[in-house]
Motif scaffolding. Sequence first.
Motif, PDB file in Angstrom:
ATOM      1  N   VAL A 153       0.912  -0.996   0.125  1.00 45.81           N
ATOM      2  CA  VAL A 153      -0.041   0.096   0.199  1.00 45.81           C
ATOM      3  C   VAL A 153       0.941   1.411  -0.045  1.00 45.81           C
ATOM      4  N   PHE A 154       2.116   1.203   0.776  1.00 46.50           N
ATOM      5  CA  PHE A 154       2.917   2.349   0.759  1.00 46.50           C
ATOM      6  C   PHE A 154       4.170   2.518   0.271  1.00 46.50           C
ATOM      7  N   GLY A 155       4.466   1.186  -0.315  1.00 46.97           N
ATOM      8  CA  GLY A 155       5.990   1.063  -0.980  1.00 46.97           C
ATOM      9  C   GLY A 155       6.165   2.373  -1.717  1.00 46.97           C
ATOM     10  N   GLY A 156       7.373   3.273  -2.066  1.00 43.35           N
ATOM     11  CA  GLY A 156       7.611   3.842  -2.798  1.00 43.35           C
ATOM     12  C   GLY A 156       7.476   5.456  -2.250  1.00 43.35           C
ATOM     13  N   ILE A 157       6.602   5.703  -1.323  1.00 46.90           N
ATOM     14  CA  ILE A 157       6.421   6.831  -0.597  1.00 46.90           C
ATOM     15  C   ILE A 157       6.877   6.779   0.818  1.00 46.90           C
ATOM     16  N   ILE A 158       7.009   5.558   1.410  1.00 52.70           N
ATOM     17  CA  ILE A 158       7.541   5.602   2.653  1.00 52.70           C
ATOM     18  C   ILE A 158       9.156   6.215   2.552  1.00 52.70           C
ATOM     19  N   GLU A 159       9.749   5.663   1.374  1.00 55.32           N
ATOM     20  CA  GLU A 159      11.143   6.211   1.238  1.00 55.32           C
ATOM     21  C   GLU A 159      11.267   7.585   1.013  1.00 55.32           C
ATOM     22  N   GLN A 160       9.998   8.303   0.402  1.00 54.43           N
ATOM     23  CA  GLN A 160      10.105   9.732   0.152  1.00 54.43           C
ATOM     24  C   GLN A 160       9.998  10.350   1.629  1.00 54.43           C
ATOM     25  N   TYR A 161       9.316   9.964   2.429  1.00 56.67           N
ATOM     26  CA  TYR A 161       9.091  10.436   3.884  1.00 56.67           C
ATOM     27  C   TYR A 161      10.507  10.470   4.627  1.00 56.67           C
ATOM     28  N   VAL A 162      11.109   9.364   4.581  1.00 58.99           N
ATOM     29  CA  VAL A 162      12.251   8.914   5.219  1.00 58.99           C
ATOM     30  C   VAL A 162      13.408   9.697   5.070  1.00 58.99           C
ATOM     31  N   LYS A 163      13.679   9.848   3.606  1.00 59.15           N
ATOM     32  CA  LYS A 163      14.860  10.312   2.997  1.00 59.15           C
ATOM     33  C   LYS A 163      14.837  12.155   3.160  1.00 59.15           C
ATOM     34  N   ASN A 164      13.708  12.430   3.345  1.00 62.16           N
ATOM     35  CA  ASN A 164      13.233  13.916   3.531  1.00 62.16           C
ATOM     36  C   ASN A 164      13.111  14.404   4.687  1.00 62.16           C
ATOM     37  N   ASN A 351     -10.848   9.325 -10.507  1.00 59.00           N
ATOM     38  CA  ASN A 351     -10.588  10.521 -11.123  1.00 59.00           C
ATOM     39  C   ASN A 351     -10.045  11.872  -9.960  1.00 59.00           C
ATOM     40  N   GLU A 352     -10.565  11.503  -8.423  1.00 60.37           N
ATOM     41  CA  GLU A 352     -10.226  12.072  -7.501  1.00 60.37           C
ATOM     42  C   GLU A 352      -9.253  11.609  -6.561  1.00 60.37           C
ATOM     43  N   ARG A 353      -8.353  10.473  -7.191  1.00 60.39           N
ATOM     44  CA  ARG A 353      -7.274  10.021  -6.362  1.00 60.39           C
ATOM     45  C   ARG A 353      -6.111  11.158  -6.324  1.00 60.39           C
ATOM     46  N   VAL A 354      -5.253  11.050  -5.229  1.00 61.35           N
ATOM     47  CA  VAL A 354      -4.163  11.766  -4.940  1.00 61.35           C
ATOM     48  C   VAL A 354      -3.146  10.815  -5.508  1.00 61.35           C
ATOM     49  N   ARG A 355      -2.208  11.264  -6.488  1.00 67.43           N
ATOM     50  CA  ARG A 355      -0.959  10.670  -6.849  1.00 67.43           C
ATOM     51  C   ARG A 355       0.025  10.949  -6.513  1.00 67.43           C
ATOM     52  N   PHE A 356       0.826  10.237  -5.632  1.00 70.63           N
ATOM     53  CA  PHE A 356       1.890  10.561  -4.852  1.00 70.63           C
ATOM     54  C   PHE A 356       3.206  10.251  -5.713  1.00 70.63           C
ATOM     55  N   PRO A 357       4.341  10.981  -6.109  1.00 79.78           N
ATOM     56  CA  PRO A 357       5.309  10.431  -6.863  1.00 79.78           C
ATOM     57  C   PRO A 357       6.205   9.515  -5.814  1.00 79.78           C
ATOM     58  N   VAL A 358       6.961   8.693  -6.440  1.00 80.27           N
ATOM     59  CA  VAL A 358       7.724   7.846  -5.687  1.00 80.27           C
ATOM     60  C   VAL A 358       9.147   8.161  -5.544  1.00 80.27           C
ATOM     61  N   ALA A 359      10.130   7.662  -4.758  1.00 77.89           N
ATOM     62  CA  ALA A 359      11.489   8.058  -4.580  1.00 77.89           C
ATOM     63  C   ALA A 359      12.262   7.381  -6.094  1.00 77.89           C
ATOM     64  N   ASP A 395       3.973   5.664  -9.104  1.00 74.23           N
ATOM     65  CA  ASP A 395       3.085   6.598  -8.231  1.00 74.23           C
ATOM     66  C   ASP A 395       2.254   5.717  -7.242  1.00 74.23           C
ATOM     67  N   LYS A 396       1.802   6.415  -6.213  1.00 72.93           N
ATOM     68  CA  LYS A 396       0.856   5.554  -5.347  1.00 72.93           C
ATOM     69  C   LYS A 396      -0.250   6.441  -5.168  1.00 72.93           C
ATOM     70  N   VAL A 397      -1.398   5.612  -5.080  1.00 70.83           N
ATOM     71  CA  VAL A 397      -2.656   6.395  -5.216  1.00 70.83           C
ATOM     72  C   VAL A 397      -3.390   6.092  -4.048  1.00 70.83           C
ATOM     73  N   PHE A 398      -4.037   7.408  -3.489  1.00 69.34           N
ATOM     74  CA  PHE A 398      -4.793   7.419  -2.333  1.00 69.34           C
ATOM     75  C   PHE A 398      -5.882   8.425  -2.446  1.00 69.34           C
ATOM     76  N   TRP A 399      -7.020   8.496  -1.509  1.00 70.44           N
ATOM     77  CA  TRP A 399      -7.963   9.252  -1.314  1.00 70.44           C
ATOM     78  C   TRP A 399      -7.704  10.318  -0.011  1.00 70.44           C
ATOM     79  N   LYS A 400      -7.873  11.496  -0.002  1.00 67.85           N
ATOM     80  CA  LYS A 400      -7.585  12.265   0.887  1.00 67.85           C
ATOM     81  C   LYS A 400      -8.846  12.392   1.781  1.00 67.85           C
ATOM     82  N   ARG A 401      -8.933  12.346   3.041  1.00 67.83           N
ATOM     83  CA  ARG A 401     -10.207  12.331   3.918  1.00 67.83           C
ATOM     84  C   ARG A 401      -9.713  13.516   5.069  1.00 67.83           C
ATOM     85  N   ARG A 402     -10.795  14.752   4.793  1.00 70.85           N
ATOM     86  CA  ARG A 402     -10.734  15.780   6.043  1.00 70.85           C
ATOM     87  C   ARG A 402     -11.030  15.383   7.284  1.00 70.85           C
TER      88      ARG A 402
END
Length: 667
Positions: A153-164, A351-359, A395-402
């Motif tokens: 579910v989160f592979g590719g963006i976990i690295e983004q958060y860690v490296k930054n 079409n309302e998904r949030v697309r996060f770029p991976v590392a 990319d990794k796709v998610f849906w944002k919830r407020r």
Amino acid sequence: MIKVNWSKIKKFEKKGFAFGCIGFELLLAVVLFIIGLISSVSIINYVSALFIMIIAAFYIHIESRMIQIYFLLAVLDISECIFTFSKITKEGGYSALLVTSAVLLITLILSLIVESYVRENTRYQPTDSSNKKFFENKNVMFFAPHEDDEINVFGGIIEQYVKNGSTVRIVFYTNGDCYGIGNTRIKEALDVAKVYSIPKENIIFLGYSDSLIKDGIHIYNAEPNEEYTSIKGFTQTSGSKLHDSYTNGKKYTRNNILEDFESVIKEFRPDELFCCDYDSHPDHRAISLFFEEAVENIIKEGLSYHPAVYKGFGYSTAWNGKHDYYSLNIVSTRKDSRSLLMDENNIYEWNERVRFPVADEYLSRVMQNSRSYKAMMMHCSQTATDHANGILNGDKVFWKRRTDSVLSDANILATSGNADSITSFKLAESDDITISDYLPCSDMWIADSEDEKRIIMLALPEKRSIKEIVIYASPDEENKILNATLKIGNYQFETGLIENNSVFEFDEIVTDKIALRIDEFTGEAAVLRIAAYSTPDDQRTQFIKLMNRGSDFCYDYLIRKSGKEELFVYTYPNNENAEFDFKTEGNVSAEATENGILVKCKPNENGKLRVQFKDNPSVYDEINISNPIDKKRTQIRFKQMLEHLVYSFPMQKDYYLGLIRRLGVYK
């Protein structure tokens, strides 16, 4: 990898059949060996038979590890049978051993050469981007149902958060001990944490068994304090020698699970929360519903804590995702179904998904050099790498919830039906999460057929500022609200057709009353949820990413052989009116088109393209662009084919270590 139809082979994986089949094949091998000794067949022939089995093991992999064992033992039996009954002479035996030894040796040498060749010069060259600002210096928590879902579910963006420089914590709801391999799965998760450079203390195991089902009822649907026992007889939370659970010794009850979800969130108060959504597995559904219920309870406590929440799927967009890894440029996550909505719940629109770029520095044109693939290899007991072709994407796709709706403490009245959950943060709900053939909307408000008013009234404890209303329509496509009247204080307007989640923005209204009347509808007059916000969702651009015509994110990009290709800009949040400046470096040129950027790069040349937000140049994306000659493109394709067909030693180790660990479930 030879794929299997799991629904048809499930019976062959059961303990009784597996042990009987393996026992029979081993017995046959021993009998053939004894017959051979009596018949003066050389032992060397049987060594040759063993070598033949090793060669088969190296070249042929089957998705089902038990079928793999049956197959390899069958190869051994057939080889022994041939040597036993063909009256091969001693000299012939030496010849057979020599031939099989030579084949095995050549296989090993060629594999080493191929592995070195495949891995060489296939890593993506790092690019520059302001996207790192989105991922930096945050407190982030990822909720995973099982050990291996942190990658699915989160592979590719976990690295983004860690490296930054963000603080990353991964919370595992279950620990796999219902199959008797809890210690193994915990160890694997900790090994993955090392790959991701996440401290051991930031890995949290809630310690509940997976698949907690009693009399057909999953623990999520149980009575609050009803105690459950796992398949293997476990009754309370536990970890392993390597890592304790979050709270050791808590009974398996619904209340305890919910309490732990709330506790771990309140203890660390993450800025951003990621969780698996209502998916194809009961445990995935449970974590989604427990998580949202916990978040809702925390919101109701009035702690002024409103984290950003992102929900994603572990099956349709990952584990069972489209096999599309082997491409000249990595492709983005695809949706196989033609429906505009996610099939699992019919609530989220694709079409309302949030697309996060991976590392990108961890990407490669072959799997072995990918950081996420290396992490998957740690989860060999779950045969995670079998699914890498569908999990690894650009990319990794998610849906944002407020989490800042002002209606959390509203008093709810309705002219008919049960509207108690109409303002709940928890979108989905199911009376039985083990069943997958109906939509999870069991607590949706449905007006009685005799109700001619069809009104929901929401009374707030005090007057509040409201600038946005969101109405979630019924997930059942047979129920459509064609028109409704929405009244906010003294302001009133007609909604028209309400689709999926319809957003209504307006100038500030200060009121303590909201009412919705359904005027025209098809099927049943039904509404899933209503939310209201004091401020519209922040539409300021947080990051941008270059993409091609197929909507694939671009990183170290190989342009078309023609040397011309139109690229476009993805913005988050979506901003169709955004204007961009761009510049190039090296042997790359670009010009603006009506909707994008026409990029040009001559054969065997390369350079960079940088695009920046015109109103805010600090928001930018930069990619490498090259136009290699046909020979180089062919080499990449050839390397991908070789990796797919000829497994390297690390991949062999992963496969067979997984086979051994999978046998642990038969204890």
